[in-house]
Scaffold this motif. Structure first.
Motif, PDB file in Angstrom:
ATOM      1  N   GLY A  55       0.713  -1.179   0.083  1.00  0.00           N
ATOM      2  CA  GLY A  55      -0.062  -0.055   0.061  1.00  0.00           C
ATOM      3  C   GLY A  55       0.845   1.333  -0.273  1.00  0.00           C
ATOM      4  O   GLY A  55       0.115   2.258   0.321  1.00  0.00           O
ATOM      5  N   GLY A  56       2.173   1.054  -0.341  1.00  0.00           N
ATOM      6  CA  GLY A  56       2.946   2.391  -0.154  1.00  0.00           C
ATOM      7  C   GLY A  56       3.342   2.930   1.254  1.00  0.00           C
ATOM      8  O   GLY A  56       3.529   2.078   2.238  1.00  0.00           O
ATOM      9  N   GLU A  59       1.989   3.834   3.871  1.00  0.00           N
ATOM     10  CA  GLU A  59       1.373   3.386   5.124  1.00  0.00           C
ATOM     11  C   GLU A  59       2.051   1.848   5.653  1.00  0.00           C
ATOM     12  O   GLU A  59       1.771   1.688   6.822  1.00  0.00           O
ATOM     13  CB  GLU A  59      -0.210   3.014   5.068  1.00  0.00           C
ATOM     14  CG  GLU A  59      -0.848   4.534   5.092  1.00  0.00           C
ATOM     15  CD  GLU A  59      -2.557   4.279   4.943  1.00  0.00           C
ATOM     16  OE1 GLU A  59      -2.929   3.004   5.127  1.00  0.00           O
ATOM     17  OE2 GLU A  59      -3.056   5.082   4.972  1.00  0.00           O
ATOM     18  N   HIS A  60       2.704   1.163   4.718  1.00  0.00           N
ATOM     19  CA  HIS A  60       3.211   0.010   5.097  1.00  0.00           C
ATOM     20  C   HIS A  60       4.690  -0.137   5.078  1.00  0.00           C
ATOM     21  O   HIS A  60       5.557  -1.034   5.209  1.00  0.00           O
ATOM     22  CB  HIS A  60       2.853  -1.020   3.857  1.00  0.00           C
ATOM     23  CG  HIS A  60       1.355  -1.533   3.995  1.00  0.00           C
ATOM     24  ND1 HIS A  60       0.355  -1.403   3.313  1.00  0.00           N
ATOM     25  CD2 HIS A  60       0.877  -2.367   5.232  1.00  0.00           C
ATOM     26  CE1 HIS A  60      -0.832  -1.984   3.534  1.00  0.00           C
ATOM     27  NE2 HIS A  60      -0.553  -2.525   4.790  1.00  0.00           N
ATOM     28  N   TYR A  72       3.585   2.332  -9.064  1.00  0.00           N
ATOM     29  CA  TYR A  72       4.285   2.032  -7.590  1.00  0.00           C
ATOM     30  C   TYR A  72       4.973   3.645  -7.133  1.00  0.00           C
ATOM     31  O   TYR A  72       4.939   3.793  -5.910  1.00  0.00           O
ATOM     32  CB  TYR A  72       5.518   1.000  -7.868  1.00  0.00           C
ATOM     33  CG  TYR A  72       5.282  -0.069  -8.051  1.00  0.00           C
ATOM     34  CD1 TYR A  72       3.763  -0.622  -8.264  1.00  0.00           C
ATOM     35  CD2 TYR A  72       6.182  -0.945  -8.502  1.00  0.00           C
ATOM     36  CE1 TYR A  72       3.466  -2.107  -8.673  1.00  0.00           C
ATOM     37  CE2 TYR A  72       5.749  -2.419  -8.867  1.00  0.00           C
ATOM     38  CZ  TYR A  72       4.722  -2.831  -9.091  1.00  0.00           C
ATOM     39  OH  TYR A  72       4.296  -4.165  -9.449  1.00  0.00           O
ATOM     40  N   TYR A  80       2.247   5.395  -5.407  1.00  0.00           N
ATOM     41  CA  TYR A  80       1.714   4.825  -4.220  1.00  0.00           C
ATOM     42  C   TYR A  80       2.656   5.568  -2.880  1.00  0.00           C
ATOM     43  O   TYR A  80       2.143   5.621  -1.985  1.00  0.00           O
ATOM     44  CB  TYR A  80       2.051   3.257  -3.991  1.00  0.00           C
ATOM     45  CG  TYR A  80       1.178   2.374  -4.945  1.00  0.00           C
ATOM     46  CD1 TYR A  80      -0.040   2.888  -5.442  1.00  0.00           C
ATOM     47  CD2 TYR A  80       1.787   1.193  -5.035  1.00  0.00           C
ATOM     48  CE1 TYR A  80      -0.740   2.111  -6.174  1.00  0.00           C
ATOM     49  CE2 TYR A  80       0.859   0.165  -6.049  1.00  0.00           C
ATOM     50  CZ  TYR A  80      -0.077   0.648  -6.275  1.00  0.00           C
ATOM     51  OH  TYR A  80      -0.985  -0.231  -7.154  1.00  0.00           O
ATOM     52  N   THR A 124       6.967  -3.052  -5.030  1.00  0.00           N
ATOM     53  CA  THR A 124       5.795  -3.347  -4.088  1.00  0.00           C
ATOM     54  C   THR A 124       5.847  -4.513  -3.178  1.00  0.00           C
ATOM     55  O   THR A 124       6.706  -5.358  -3.748  1.00  0.00           O
ATOM     56  CB  THR A 124       4.629  -3.324  -4.947  1.00  0.00           C
ATOM     57  OG1 THR A 124       4.289  -4.347  -5.724  1.00  0.00           O
ATOM     58  CG2 THR A 124       3.838  -2.165  -5.402  1.00  0.00           C
ATOM     59  N   ASN A 142      -6.315  -5.583  -3.855  1.00  0.00           N
ATOM     60  CA  ASN A 142      -6.012  -4.360  -3.449  1.00  0.00           C
ATOM     61  C   ASN A 142      -5.612  -4.324  -2.006  1.00  0.00           C
ATOM     62  O   ASN A 142      -6.017  -3.270  -1.174  1.00  0.00           O
ATOM     63  CB  ASN A 142      -6.993  -3.040  -3.677  1.00  0.00           C
ATOM     64  CG  ASN A 142      -7.062  -2.890  -5.244  1.00  0.00           C
ATOM     65  OD1 ASN A 142      -6.089  -2.709  -5.957  1.00  0.00           O
ATOM     66  ND2 ASN A 142      -8.269  -2.520  -5.856  1.00  0.00           N
ATOM     67  N   ARG A 172      -4.532  -1.005   0.150  1.00  0.00           N
ATOM     68  CA  ARG A 172      -4.646   0.136  -0.889  1.00  0.00           C
ATOM     69  C   ARG A 172      -6.261   0.392  -0.848  1.00  0.00           C
ATOM     70  O   ARG A 172      -7.225  -0.339  -0.427  1.00  0.00           O
ATOM     71  CB  ARG A 172      -4.335  -0.201  -2.191  1.00  0.00           C
ATOM     72  CG  ARG A 172      -2.745  -0.343  -2.171  1.00  0.00           C
ATOM     73  CD  ARG A 172      -2.286  -0.456  -3.454  1.00  0.00           C
ATOM     74  NE  ARG A 172      -2.877  -1.343  -4.346  1.00  0.00           N
ATOM     75  CZ  ARG A 172      -2.181  -2.463  -4.696  1.00  0.00           C
ATOM     76  NH1 ARG A 172      -0.876  -2.804  -4.123  1.00  0.00           N
ATOM     77  NH2 ARG A 172      -2.416  -3.432  -5.320  1.00  0.00           N
ATOM     78  N   ARG A 210      -9.834  -1.579  -1.281  1.00  0.00           N
ATOM     79  CA  ARG A 210      -9.634  -3.058  -1.081  1.00  0.00           C
ATOM     80  C   ARG A 210     -10.782  -3.852  -0.870  1.00  0.00           C
ATOM     81  O   ARG A 210     -12.069  -3.408  -0.461  1.00  0.00           O
ATOM     82  CB  ARG A 210      -9.020  -3.032   0.361  1.00  0.00           C
ATOM     83  CG  ARG A 210      -8.750  -4.545   0.985  1.00  0.00           C
ATOM     84  CD  ARG A 210      -8.254  -4.311   2.404  1.00  0.00           C
ATOM     85  NE  ARG A 210      -9.366  -3.713   3.436  1.00  0.00           N
ATOM     86  CZ  ARG A 210      -9.130  -3.493   4.625  1.00  0.00           C
ATOM     87  NH1 ARG A 210      -7.701  -3.514   5.236  1.00  0.00           N
ATOM     88  NH2 ARG A 210      -9.817  -2.960   5.582  1.00  0.00           N
TER      89      ARG A 210
END
Length: 240
Positions: free
Chosen positions: A12-13, A15-16, A37, A40, A80, A190, A193, A196
């Motif tokens: 999820g870019g 946040e992760h 990507y 993200y 990702t 997703n 993201r 989802r």
């Protein structure tokens, strides 16, 4: 001396991402990646030089990242999930000869999806991609057969695309030779993201129309079960 960072940004870019991943991107002059990507990670790419390509441009991106480092620019090439699983770590290390490389791990999509489904990966598991662009389908079939026979929880990546509409159904048919029809199956589209979607179903009741290339499937082992709309695979503790 410039350095190449091979960064896993999670599914999820921002946040992760780990602190180290964020730090590596911040200190990089150039960000290299597949176009979506880069989107993200949002504001992290502001004021950075960007190099992006579309699908199937992995080797082009790797070569560009290496060239950037050789020209004296700190560079981050992003994947990702985790860079070491179906990501850029492998091809970068195969191509790089005279530069410093740091691999920065990220949350892989199967672990992100597992957290959203409950605890389906609590025991030994196998990760299998159904994409036959780089791996012959016969090899994939053999791996599915062996993983199912060994009673691994199975995480399936790249389950479906325009050119592979029936590969997932073929894979499930192989697994079904070793698993009961009521075996829990989690489908997450997703993961981590926007947009989802989470589906908890069984091996006999997979709706293949709801699965696409952005989905990850987790198929339980013989001990997995569903409780309160969560998939649980027991680790083996004596819980009373």
């Amino acid at each position: 001396m410039a350095k190449l960072y091979v960064v896993g940004i999670g599914p999820g870019g921002r946040e992760h991402m780990t602190y180290r991943a964020v730090e590596a991107i911040k200190i990089s002059d150039v960000i290299v990646g597949y176009t979506p990507y880069i989107e993200y990670i949002g504001e992290l790419v502001e004021d950075k030089e960007l190099f992006s390509t579309g699908m199937k441009g992995e080797i082009e991106r790797c070569k560009a990242a290496i060239d950037m480092v050789r020209s004296g620019k700190n560079t981050a090439i992003i994947s990702t999930g985790d860079a070491g699983l179906y990501g850029m770590a492998g091809p970068i290390l195969e191509l790089a000869e005279d530069i410093e490389v740091e691999i920065i791990p990220g949350v892989t999509a199967s672990f992100s999806a597992a957290a959203e489904l409950g605890s389906p990966i609590m025991h030994d598991y196998a990760s299998i991609s159904l994409s036959d662009l780089l791996t012959p389908w016969e090899v994939i079939e053999n791996r599915l057969e062996k993983a199912a026979d060994a009673d691994f929880v199975i995480a399936i990546y790249n389950p479906k695309s325009k050119g592979r509409k029936d590969h997932l159904e073929k894979a499930v048919n192989i697994i079904s030779n070793y698993r009961k029809g009521e075996t829990p199956v989690g489908i997450v589209k997703n993961s981590g993201r926007v947009g989802r979607e989470i589906i908890i179903t069984t091996l006999d009741n997979i709706d293949y129309k709801k699965v696409d290339m952005l989905s990850v499937l987790i198929i339980g082992n013989s001990n997995s079960y569903i409780k309160n709309n969560k998939i649980i695979t027991p680790r083996g503790y004596n819980i009373k």
